[in-house]
Design a protein around this motif. Structure first.
Motif, PDB file in Angstrom:
ATOM      1  N   LYS A   1       0.831  -1.208   0.000  1.00 55.88           N
ATOM      2  CA  LYS A   1       0.000   0.000   0.000  1.00 55.88           C
ATOM      3  C   LYS A   1       0.863   1.255   0.000  1.00 55.88           C
ATOM      4  O   LYS A   1       1.887   1.329   0.679  1.00 55.88           O
ATOM      5  CB  LYS A   1      -0.934   0.007   1.211  1.00 55.88           C
TER       6      LYS A   1
ATOM      7  N   THR B   1       0.353   5.744  -1.357  1.00 55.94           N
ATOM      8  CA  THR B   1      -0.532   6.730  -1.971  1.00 55.94           C
ATOM      9  C   THR B   1       0.310   7.797  -2.638  1.00 55.94           C
ATOM     10  O   THR B   1       1.158   8.421  -2.000  1.00 55.94           O
ATOM     11  CB  THR B   1      -1.461   7.390  -0.929  1.00 55.94           C
TER      12      THR B   1
ATOM     13  N   LEU C   1      -1.329   1.708  -4.665  1.00 56.27           N
ATOM     14  CA  LEU C   1      -0.395   0.602  -4.555  1.00 56.27           C
ATOM     15  C   LEU C   1       0.996   1.075  -4.922  1.00 56.27           C
ATOM     16  O   LEU C   1       1.164   1.960  -5.766  1.00 56.27           O
ATOM     17  CB  LEU C   1      -0.803  -0.548  -5.487  1.00 56.27           C
TER      18      LEU C   1
ATOM     19  N   TYR D   1      -6.406  -3.856  -0.056  1.00 54.82           N
ATOM     20  CA  TYR D   1      -5.317  -3.016  -0.541  1.00 54.82           C
ATOM     21  C   TYR D   1      -5.739  -1.993  -1.598  1.00 54.82           C
ATOM     22  O   TYR D   1      -5.151  -0.912  -1.666  1.00 54.82           O
ATOM     23  CB  TYR D   1      -4.197  -3.899  -1.115  1.00 54.82           C
ATOM     24  N   ALA D   2      -6.732  -2.314  -2.424  1.00 53.76           N
ATOM     25  CA  ALA D   2      -7.025  -1.415  -3.544  1.00 53.76           C
ATOM     26  C   ALA D   2      -8.386  -1.707  -4.150  1.00 53.76           C
ATOM     27  O   ALA D   2      -8.967  -2.785  -3.975  1.00 53.76           O
ATOM     28  CB  ALA D   2      -5.945  -1.551  -4.624  1.00 53.76           C
TER      29      ALA D   2
END
Length: 452
Positions: A254, A256, A266, A297-298
């Motif tokens: 993870k 940003t 990711l 995670y996404a």
């Protein structure tokens, strides 16, 4: 008539299974004009021919490369690729549905491919990156890379499982090929590739060099499908910890970062600011449907779309001032380059080379932008960059470089992802696999496909 009714019934069942997908269609979808439909169909047809007329004749597999300008050794023509051929299997299904070939012709070719896969070199069920298509013997991808390649095997399996689903309710010959594919799938020892039970999957194993390639696969890159398949295997499955501790690096996957107003959540390996080359948004998602696909995670649709938009905006911004870059001429991914082969991407990886597969295979994510590039290339540059198997692999206006060369692993995704944009065909097939649904649930994914 009976064959037609059988085919219709098969897809009625698929349509029923995916009724919940209506809510996850791309809000940015473009209404295709009659001219757009004609252009897309023509590009799909010619690109499909890479895996049809251009296939290696003994095995039926996709050649690693085809050079219309003949600038490679003659003895390279029998080299076939596992991953690219998996994409080719999907392209054959597109060919059947679009009427480029008959269902019977497609089945016959897949029987040849499956026969080759059953008898060619395998290593704990996994196939190598390359073989000699005439003999089925491994052709080393590198000195120590002469055994199983689990990533390329996963690309092949993604295609084979689509074919299994396509034919499993057909006539006796079709059911037989589906059953043979099922056996190949069950024979891949994903658990072996944990290298002694570690909570990570290794890319390579060799009977001569064992684990000396030493490549534990950690995200984020193009390899998500390998972990999905490993978790989904009914015979050699791996526990969820392998995904969370290995691929996701204990959560360190993870991150940003926002570029050009588009946020990635990711950590893209080696490309933290711009995301990696665009094939990272393609290879794992030819069958795995990213629409509304999420885990801890996404959101994978958002991740792929944002990576694509960053790639597009970089080319429009064109900070390196390369000739020809713009809104109708964009797309950076791994392909041939002016010097050798390179993983083109925004930032330091931009070498002034446009790869048509990048924008074409991104059509589900960026239909307006992809169609703009397609129209420009097809109408204005066709004489320079288009040949018997679709758009050539790469070109550069900056360096006046227009080679007449193709790579299987770039041609296949263009056919498949353009079709997924048009009909969702391969997404519907792959996501209809019960094992895949089970594996996704095991790993904590959410998707409209898991609600049925």
């Amino acid at each position: 008539m009976i064959k037609t009714l059988t085919r219709c019934l098969c897809f009625l069942l698929l349509a029923s299974a995916c009724s919940s997908q209506k809510k996850v269609q791309n809000d940015d979808a473009v209404r295709l004009s009659a001219e757009d439909e004609k252009i897309i169909t023509d590009v799909q047809r010619t690109t499909f021919n890479y895996f049809w007329d251009g296939a290696e004749p003994t095995s039926g597999m996709g050649r690693e490369r085809l050079h219309i300008d003949n600038v490679y050794p003659e003895n390279d023509k029998m080299v076939v690729t596992s991953g690219g051929s998996g994409f080719g299997v999907m392209a054959i299904l597109v060919g059947i549905e679009r009427g480029f070939i008959t269902r019977e012709q497609g089945l016959e070719r897949l029987e040849k491919i499956v026969r080759f896969l059953e008898t060619a070199d395998r290593f704990h069920g996994a196939w190598p990156h390359w073989w000699n298509g005439e003999t089925g013997k491994v052709k080393p991808f590198g000195k120590k890379d002469n055994g199983g390649d689990l990533v390329e095997t996963s690309y092949m399996l993604q295609g084979l499982l689509c074919a299994r689903q396509y034919f499993k309710t057909g006539n006796e010959k079709e059911k037989t090929i589906a059953a043979r594919i099922d056996e190949l799938w069950k024979e891949v020892e994903f658990d072996w590739y944990r290298n002694g039970g570690q909570n990570v999957l290794y890319w390579h194993w060799s009977p001569d060099y064992a684990w000396q390639m030493n490549f534990p696969v950690k995200g984020y890159n193009e390899c998500l499908i390998m972990y999905i398949l490993a978790a989904s295997s009914p015979t050699h499955g791996v526990p969820a910890e392998v995904y969370h501790e290995g691929w996701a690096r204990g959560g360190k996957i993870k991150d940003t970062v926002t570029t050009y107003g588009h946020t990635l959540v990711l950590s893209h390996n080696g490309a933290p600011k711009y995301g990696g080359p665009l094939f990272w948004a393609h290879y794992s998602y030819l069958g795995l449907d990213p629409r509304a696909l999420t885990d801890r995670y996404a959101n994978y649709w958002d991740e792929n779309r944002n990576q694509t938009l960053i790639n597009y905006d970089w080319c429009v911004d064109n900070p390196k001032h390369y000739k020809g870059y713009g809104a109708d001429n964009w797309g950076l991914t791994a392909s041939y380059s002016v010097k050798g082969y390179a993983a083109h991407a925004p930032g330091d990886g931009d070498r002034g080379v446009i790869s048509p597969t990048a924008a074409l295979s991104s059509m589900p994510y960026t239909p307006k932008e992809s169609l703009q590039a397609l129209r420009h290339w097809y109408k204005n540059m066709k004489d320079s960059i288009y040949g018997p198997y679709g758009f050539y692999d790469a070109f550069s206006e900056q360096y006046n470089w227009f080679p007449k060369r193709y790579l299987a692993i770039d041609q296949g995704p263009a056919v498949v992802m353009m079709e997924n944009y048009r009909s969702g065909l391969l997404w519907k097939l792959f996501m209809s696999c019960d094992e895949i649904k089970t594996g996704l649930k095991k790993l904590g994914f959410q998707s409209p496909w898991l609600k049925n």
